[in-house]
Design an enzyme around this catalytic site. Structure first.
Site, PDB file in Angstrom:
ATOM      1  N   GLU A   1      14.133   4.039  38.400  1.00  0.00           N
ATOM      2  CA  GLU A   1      14.388   5.342  37.771  1.00  0.00           C
ATOM      3  C   GLU A   1      13.079   6.077  37.477  1.00  0.00           C
ATOM      4  OE1 GLU A   1      17.758   5.844  35.250  1.00  0.00           O
ATOM      5  OE2 GLU A   1      16.446   6.386  33.580  1.00  0.00           O
TER       6      GLU A   1
ATOM      7  N   TYR B   1      17.759  13.749  33.823  1.00  0.00           N
ATOM      8  CA  TYR B   1      17.962  15.187  33.624  1.00  0.00           C
ATOM      9  C   TYR B   1      17.601  15.490  32.187  1.00  0.00           C
ATOM     10  CZ  TYR B   1      20.657  19.553  34.314  1.00  0.00           C
ATOM     11  OH  TYR B   1      21.069  20.851  34.452  1.00  0.00           O
TER      12      TYR B   1
ATOM     13  N   GLN C   1       7.134   1.175  22.495  1.00  0.00           N
ATOM     14  CA  GLN C   1       8.334   1.473  23.281  1.00  0.00           C
ATOM     15  C   GLN C   1       9.559   0.779  22.686  1.00  0.00           C
ATOM     16  OE1 GLN C   1       7.862  -0.073  27.217  1.00  0.00           O
ATOM     17  NE2 GLN C   1       9.654   0.952  28.035  1.00  0.00           N
TER      18      GLN C   1
HETATM   19  P1  FAD Z   1      30.609  10.194  27.181  1.00  0.00           P
HETATM   20  O1  FAD Z   1      31.110   9.260  28.201  1.00  0.00           O
HETATM   21  O2  FAD Z   1      31.206  11.563  27.134  1.00  0.00           O
HETATM   22  O3  FAD Z   1      30.784   9.478  25.749  1.00  0.00           O
HETATM   23  C1  FAD Z   1      30.161  10.003  24.583  1.00  0.00           C
HETATM   24  C2  FAD Z   1      30.874   9.470  23.348  1.00  0.00           C
HETATM   25  O4  FAD Z   1      32.167  10.067  23.228  1.00  0.00           O
HETATM   26  C3  FAD Z   1      31.134   7.960  23.371  1.00  0.00           C
HETATM   27  O5  FAD Z   1      31.020   7.489  22.049  1.00  0.00           O
HETATM   28  C4  FAD Z   1      32.560   7.841  23.880  1.00  0.00           C
HETATM   29  O6  FAD Z   1      33.184   6.637  23.442  1.00  0.00           O
HETATM   30  C5  FAD Z   1      33.193   9.087  23.273  1.00  0.00           C
HETATM   31  N1  FAD Z   1      34.282   9.685  24.069  1.00  0.00           N
HETATM   32  C6  FAD Z   1      34.320   9.833  25.413  1.00  0.00           C
HETATM   33  N2  FAD Z   1      35.446  10.481  25.779  1.00  0.00           N
HETATM   34  C7  FAD Z   1      36.120  10.769  24.639  1.00  0.00           C
HETATM   35  C8  FAD Z   1      37.355  11.426  24.346  1.00  0.00           C
HETATM   36  N3  FAD Z   1      38.121  11.930  25.311  1.00  0.00           N
HETATM   37  N4  FAD Z   1      37.742  11.549  23.029  1.00  0.00           N
HETATM   38  C9  FAD Z   1      36.962  11.048  22.031  1.00  0.00           C
HETATM   39  N5  FAD Z   1      35.785  10.393  22.243  1.00  0.00           N
HETATM   40  C10 FAD Z   1      35.376  10.261  23.537  1.00  0.00           C
HETATM   41  N6  FAD Z   1      20.747  11.489  28.759  1.00  0.00           N
HETATM   42  C11 FAD Z   1      20.108  12.606  29.245  1.00  0.00           C
HETATM   43  O7  FAD Z   1      19.943  13.601  28.519  1.00  0.00           O
HETATM   44  N7  FAD Z   1      19.652  12.657  30.545  1.00  0.00           N
HETATM   45  C12 FAD Z   1      19.811  11.612  31.408  1.00  0.00           C
HETATM   46  O8  FAD Z   1      19.385  11.696  32.556  1.00  0.00           O
HETATM   47  C13 FAD Z   1      20.475  10.425  30.925  1.00  0.00           C
HETATM   48  N8  FAD Z   1      20.677   9.351  31.729  1.00  0.00           N
HETATM   49  C14 FAD Z   1      21.365   8.252  31.260  1.00  0.00           C
HETATM   50  C15 FAD Z   1      21.613   7.172  32.138  1.00  0.00           C
HETATM   51  C16 FAD Z   1      22.282   6.033  31.693  1.00  0.00           C
HETATM   52  C17 FAD Z   1      22.545   4.892  32.646  1.00  0.00           C
HETATM   53  C18 FAD Z   1      22.708   5.958  30.332  1.00  0.00           C
HETATM   54  C19 FAD Z   1      23.402   4.720  29.831  1.00  0.00           C
HETATM   55  C20 FAD Z   1      22.485   7.028  29.466  1.00  0.00           C
HETATM   56  C21 FAD Z   1      21.823   8.181  29.916  1.00  0.00           C
HETATM   57  N9  FAD Z   1      21.595   9.291  29.084  1.00  0.00           N
HETATM   58  C22 FAD Z   1      20.940  10.409  29.562  1.00  0.00           C
HETATM   59  C23 FAD Z   1      22.022   9.256  27.674  1.00  0.00           C
HETATM   60  C24 FAD Z   1      23.445   9.841  27.499  1.00  0.00           C
HETATM   61  O9  FAD Z   1      23.441  11.229  27.803  1.00  0.00           O
HETATM   62  C25 FAD Z   1      23.853   9.602  26.034  1.00  0.00           C
HETATM   63  O10 FAD Z   1      24.036   8.243  25.789  1.00  0.00           O
HETATM   64  C26 FAD Z   1      25.041  10.426  25.540  1.00  0.00           C
HETATM   65  O11 FAD Z   1      25.070  10.335  24.113  1.00  0.00           O
HETATM   66  C27 FAD Z   1      26.402   9.954  26.037  1.00  0.00           C
HETATM   67  O12 FAD Z   1      26.583  10.300  27.359  1.00  0.00           O
HETATM   68  P2  FAD Z   1      27.876   9.740  28.174  1.00  0.00           P
HETATM   69  O13 FAD Z   1      27.854  10.408  29.486  1.00  0.00           O
HETATM   70  O14 FAD Z   1      27.944   8.283  28.102  1.00  0.00           O
HETATM   71  O15 FAD Z   1      29.037  10.391  27.245  1.00  0.00           O
END
Ligand code: FAD
Length: 285
Positions: free
Chosen positions: A17, A49, A209
């Site tokens: 990454e 991103y 870190q």
């Molecule tokens: P979601 O899947 O939408 O979940 C967010 C929260 O909402 C969770 O607690 C989930 O349980 C809950 N939830 C989901 N759907 C619902 C629903 N329908 N109703 C109620 N609750 C719900 N961040 C960046 O800014 N840029 C990046 O490039 C980036 N890359 C990442 C790569 C990886 C592999 C990981 C693990 C994380 C990355 N992140 C990045 C961080 C990520 O954006 C955060 O962890 C963010 O808070 C959650 O994103 P998600 O897509 O998992 O959210």
């Protein structure tokens, strides 16, 4: 190439990454690091991103440069601080440049809680990407539970929603105890999540870190890992060596236990990526 096709071969894969710069003056050094990592010919490379989307151009540009090195890029895309129009324009650009893989994320809620109204969760973004074209879509998952989720069962329920919305694979948040992942895999498979899971491994190369990681995500640190930080934390070269060795051991144990997809959070550090890859050369062959 689509990442789902790379994963379907059933062989161990190692991916790395990089994160784009926040400002233009750092662009060249980040691009240089990304191209150095691309020279290692990993299975694919992901480009993160910026949370607010302000640096989306750099994500697309770096992903495109990686593609030109014949390495498959995975462009991350977050939605909570974006409008639908902005998301569509990034997807158009990815399509134009022939980038086929997107990691669809909600993004963190900013400290001032100012978000756009178009998206609340990553599942909505996934559904939209699915309709926008022939993309291979990844999503994030959290073996220790996402920090905002009420409990792990709810988190798995929402993970399933992401898969049903059209995601092809998931990549985990970092973890330092493989048993946490094995337990999680059992639970999500029981819940009917069958897409490939790529294990996200963070080689911790400095004591600062690890403090940041713990403050942000509350990741569990096994005592074996804490002992390393206690003993070598104030010796940067020793800490880096020990951190790389710990991550490498974690990866070997994962592959030995049938977890084929390994993603290293290489943090724009070609030397770290190269040392891990070198230690695994026979295992990956
Ligand atoms: P979601 O899947 O939408 O979940 C967010 C929260 O909402 C969770 O607690 C989930 O349980 C809950 N939830 C989901 N759907 C619902 C629903 N329908 N109703 C109620 N609750 C719900 N961040 C960046 O800014 N840029 C990046 O490039 C980036 N890359 C990442 C790569 C990886 C592999 C990981 C693990 C994380 C990355 N992140 C990045 C961080 C990520 O954006 C955060 O962890 C963010 O808070 C959650 O994103 P998600 O897509 O998992 O959210």
């Amino acid at each position: 190439m689509k990442i789902r096709d790379i994963l379907s071969k059933g062989k161990p894969t190692l991916s790395f990454e990089v994160f784009p710069p926040k400002t233009e003056d750092k662009y060249d050094s980040v691009e240089h690091a990304a191209l150095e990592i691309a020279r290692l010919k990993p299975a694919f490379m992901s480009v993160t991103y910026g949370a607010g989307g302000g640096t989306s151009r750099y994500t697309v540009d770096i992903a495109s440069k990686i593609q030109k090195q014949q390495v498959t890029p995975l462009a991350h895309l977050t939605c909570v601080s974006s409008t639908r129009e902005k998301v569509q324009s990034v997807l158009c650009e990815l399509k134009e440049r022939g980038i086929e893989n997107v990691l669809a994320l909600r993004g963190d809620i900013p400290a001032d809680k100012r978000v756009e109204k178009d998206y609340q969760y990553a599942s909505q973004l996934i559904g939209e990407i699915r309709k926008a074209g022939d993309f291979c879509i990844g999503a994030a998952c959290y073996p220790e539970g996402h920090v905002e989720s009420v409990n792990k069962a709810a988190d798995i329920h929402y993970l399933k929603e992401k898969v049903e919305a059209g995601c092809d694979f998931v990549t985990t948040q970092m973890f330092f105890d493989n048993n946490i992942l094995y337990n999680y895999l059992y639970r999500i498979r029981e819940a009917g999540v069958t897409v490939p899971v790529i294990a996200g491994i963070m080689p911790v190369t400095s004591a600062a870190q690890i403090k940041r990681i713990c403050a942000m995500s509350g990741t569990y640190l096994p005592s074996r890992f804490k002992a390393i930080v206690d003993r070598f934390g104030d010796n940067p070269a020793a800490m880096k060596q020990a951190g790389i060795a710990y991550a490498t051991e974690q990866i070997i144990d994962l592959i030995a236990n049938g977890v084929n997809g390994i993603h290293v959070y290489s943090m724009n550090k070609p030397d770290v990526a190269a040392r891990i890859q070198e230690s695994l050369c026979e295992i990956l062959r």
